[in-house]
Design an enzyme around this catalytic site. Structure first.
Site, PDB file in Angstrom:
ATOM      1  N   ASP A 196       0.842  -1.150   0.041  1.00  0.00           N
ATOM      2  CA  ASP A 196       0.121  -0.008  -0.184  1.00  0.00           C
ATOM      3  C   ASP A 196       0.965   1.270   0.143  1.00  0.00           C
ATOM      4  OD1 ASP A 196      -2.610   1.299   0.389  1.00  0.00           O
ATOM      5  OD2 ASP A 196      -1.668   2.000   2.292  1.00  0.00           O
ATOM      6  N   GLU A 280      -1.459  -1.435  -6.106  1.00  0.00           N
ATOM      7  CA  GLU A 280      -2.560  -0.543  -6.681  1.00  0.00           C
ATOM      8  C   GLU A 280      -2.562  -0.001  -7.961  1.00  0.00           C
ATOM      9  OE1 GLU A 280      -5.847   1.000  -3.305  1.00  0.00           O
ATOM     10  OE2 GLU A 280      -3.785   1.530  -3.021  1.00  0.00           O
ATOM     11  N   CYS A 332     -12.858  -5.104   6.152  1.00  0.00           N
ATOM     12  CA  CYS A 332     -11.907  -5.702   7.011  1.00  0.00           C
ATOM     13  C   CYS A 332     -11.329  -6.898   6.443  1.00  0.00           C
ATOM     14  CB  CYS A 332     -12.869  -6.309   8.101  1.00  0.00           C
ATOM     15  SG  CYS A 332     -12.036  -7.410   9.342  1.00  0.00           S
ATOM     16  N   CYS A 335     -12.642 -10.617   8.395  1.00  0.00           N
ATOM     17  CA  CYS A 335     -14.236 -11.265   7.801  1.00  0.00           C
ATOM     18  C   CYS A 335     -14.677 -10.560   6.523  1.00  0.00           C
ATOM     19  CB  CYS A 335     -15.051 -10.666   9.017  1.00  0.00           C
ATOM     20  SG  CYS A 335     -15.526  -8.968   9.185  1.00  0.00           S
ATOM     21  N   CYS A 351     -13.546  -3.115  13.415  1.00  0.00           N
ATOM     22  CA  CYS A 351     -14.553  -3.631  12.335  1.00  0.00           C
ATOM     23  C   CYS A 351     -15.855  -3.675  13.426  1.00  0.00           C
ATOM     24  CB  CYS A 351     -13.965  -5.065  11.827  1.00  0.00           C
ATOM     25  SG  CYS A 351     -15.374  -5.795  10.794  1.00  0.00           S
ATOM     26  N   CYS A 354     -16.812  -7.942  13.466  1.00  0.00           N
ATOM     27  CA  CYS A 354     -16.079  -9.076  14.115  1.00  0.00           C
ATOM     28  C   CYS A 354     -15.330  -8.295  15.246  1.00  0.00           C
ATOM     29  CB  CYS A 354     -14.950  -9.698  13.092  1.00  0.00           C
ATOM     30  SG  CYS A 354     -13.612  -8.891  12.446  1.00  0.00           S
ATOM     31  N   ASP A 361      -3.279   1.331   7.327  1.00  0.00           N
ATOM     32  CA  ASP A 361      -2.330   1.004   6.080  1.00  0.00           C
ATOM     33  C   ASP A 361      -2.033  -0.614   5.921  1.00  0.00           C
ATOM     34  OD1 ASP A 361      -2.313   3.744   5.549  1.00  0.00           O
ATOM     35  OD2 ASP A 361      -0.578   4.126   6.947  1.00  0.00           O
TER      36      ASP A 361
END
Length: 430
Positions: A196, A280, A332, A335, A351, A354, A361
């Site tokens: 990232d 990305e 997340c 999950c 989250c 969960c 990051d």
């Protein structure tokens, strides 16, 4: 695959004058070619062919009194200048037809002696060579001192001599490499990683590693501002203004060189340690129109990703780009729940499904790796080499090479420009 190795040149005053003549003659031939084609277009006539331009602008021009000085430089330099004009027109027409990727390309423009970058190219036909003492022997210029940083891994097919805005000279050698042979140089590994890219941290890896952003331009801003202020106070056309201009150019060159050293070292490290890498699809052009423009350009994401691309092909690694609209910062990784967009000042979040606490990051890097499918399919997956243009290789420690591959060959190689890929991504908040 073609790669470009660049080395610093130190020509003496006589050789600098000879190089200046060569730059000027190549520039005149290029401008004459553009003018000839523009005159033909305005007259409604077919464009003159490359052969016709070569006869008219080089062979016949040397016999005329007003162009007799073209004979003072190597004919190969002039021929390559015509090839550059042909390539410029070919790219322009391909851009008009939509067959060329990237932004629209305008028609060729006349070159100026005041341009920041001057260059000439010598192919195999020019019979340039590397002497036993490690000097670069160029026709009608002489044996130029080279500061070697490494030994050329193969026989060079062409060399381009470049003078940059800071007044420095470089020799750029184009060589052909075999990806199958290069792949054996890298250690075997099954590791995969997601990256990232950001601003506060240049890169955050899916294993939790955070690589700080060097912020080369930001750290040098005070010095750059002072040099630019001094330049603005000098009278145009004066010698003091030229001295101030060189001072500004050298300050910018220092920043660019530092960035050019950081990107290759980091990209090589990631390529050598991981079989699969996910990133990305960044939109640098889009982010460059925001208030973060200076920091985005300072980070140099496009250059870094471009290096990852060609090194992955060269060394048999896997590089996967995920879609720019993938909600990596909202999902997340534990999950898979999409928890909605979050402002940039939120660096950690929990989250709602969960209860997992995420570093923004690191979570994004894990989602990038998952979205690329590397955890399942990338281990040991070979990558077939594609059409990769000549890249500028990074250099290491300085010194005279123990042995240098001599020049040989008969087929000229056309040098291509390094691409600047356009993608999209987010700032540090991604």
């Amino acid at each position: 695959m073609q790669l470009r190795y660049a080395f610093r040149l130190y020509p003496d005053p006589g050789q600098q004058a000879a190089l200046a003549r060569a730059f000027g003659c190549a520039r005149v031939v290029f401008n004459d070619a553009v003018r000839a084609r523009e005159d033909a277009r305005k007259a409604g006539q077919p464009f003159p062919t490359a052969g016709q331009l070569s006869t008219r602008l080089i062979t016949e021009a040397k016999r005329a009194a007003e162009r007799s000085w073209l004979g003072e430089v190597s004919a190969v330099v002039l021929q390559q200048s015509l090839r550059d004009a042909e390539s410029a027109y070919r790219n322009f027409f391909a851009s008009l037809k939509g067959t060329r990727k990237g932004p629209k390309t305008g028609p060729p423009r006349f070159k100026s002696r005041k341009d920041n970058r001057q260059s000439i190219r010598f192919t195999a036909n020019a019979r340039w060579s590397i002497t036993g003492s490690g000097r670069l022997n160029l026709p009608k210029i002489g044996a130029v001192k080279v500061k070697w940083s490494r030994t050329l891994p193969a026989t060079a097919t062409s060399v381009t001599v470049v003078k940059d805005a800071a007044g420095r000279f470089f020799a750029s050698f184009v060589i052909d490499t075999d990806p199958a042979t290069d792949a054996t140089r890298m250690p075997q590994t099954d590791r995969t990683i997601g990256i990232d890219l950001g601003l506060t941290h240049f890169a955050v890896l899916s294993d939790g590693t955070k690589i700080d952003s060097p912020r080369f331009l930001r750290r040098a801003e005070k010095k750059l501002k002072k040099a630019q202020r001094e330049l603005s106070r000098k009278q145009k056309g004066s010698k003091n203004r030229e001295k101030a201009r060189l001072k500004v150019a050298r300050a910018h060159a220092t920043v660019a060189d530092a960035r050019r050293e950081f990107h290759p070292q980091l990209s090589t490290k990631l390529i050598s340690e991981n079989q699969g890498i996910a990133v990305e699809d960044l939109s640098v052009a889009g982010l460059a129109r925001t208030k973060l423009a200076k920091s985005v350009h300072d980070a140099g994401w496009s250059s870094f990703i471009s290096m990852l691309e060609y090194k992955a092909v060269r060394y048999g690694r896997t590089l996967v780009k995920i879609g720019r609209f993938t909600p990596t910062s909202q999902t997340c990784h534990a999950c898979g729940t999409v928890d909605g967009p979050k402002p940039l000042n939120i660096r950690e979040w929990t989250c709602s499904a969960c209860g997992t606490v995420h570093d923004r990051d690191t979570n994004a890097a894990l989602n990038i790796k998952t979205a690329a499918g590397l955890a399942v399919s990338a281990c040991g997956a070979p990558v077939g080499p594609g059409a990769i243009p000549a890249q500028r290789e990074e250099t290491g420690s300085h010194g005279t090479p123990p042995e240098t591959v001599p020049h040989s060959g008969t087929q000229p190689v056309k040098e291509v420009q390094n691409p600047c890929p356009e993608g999209r991504g987010a700032c540090q908040g991604r």
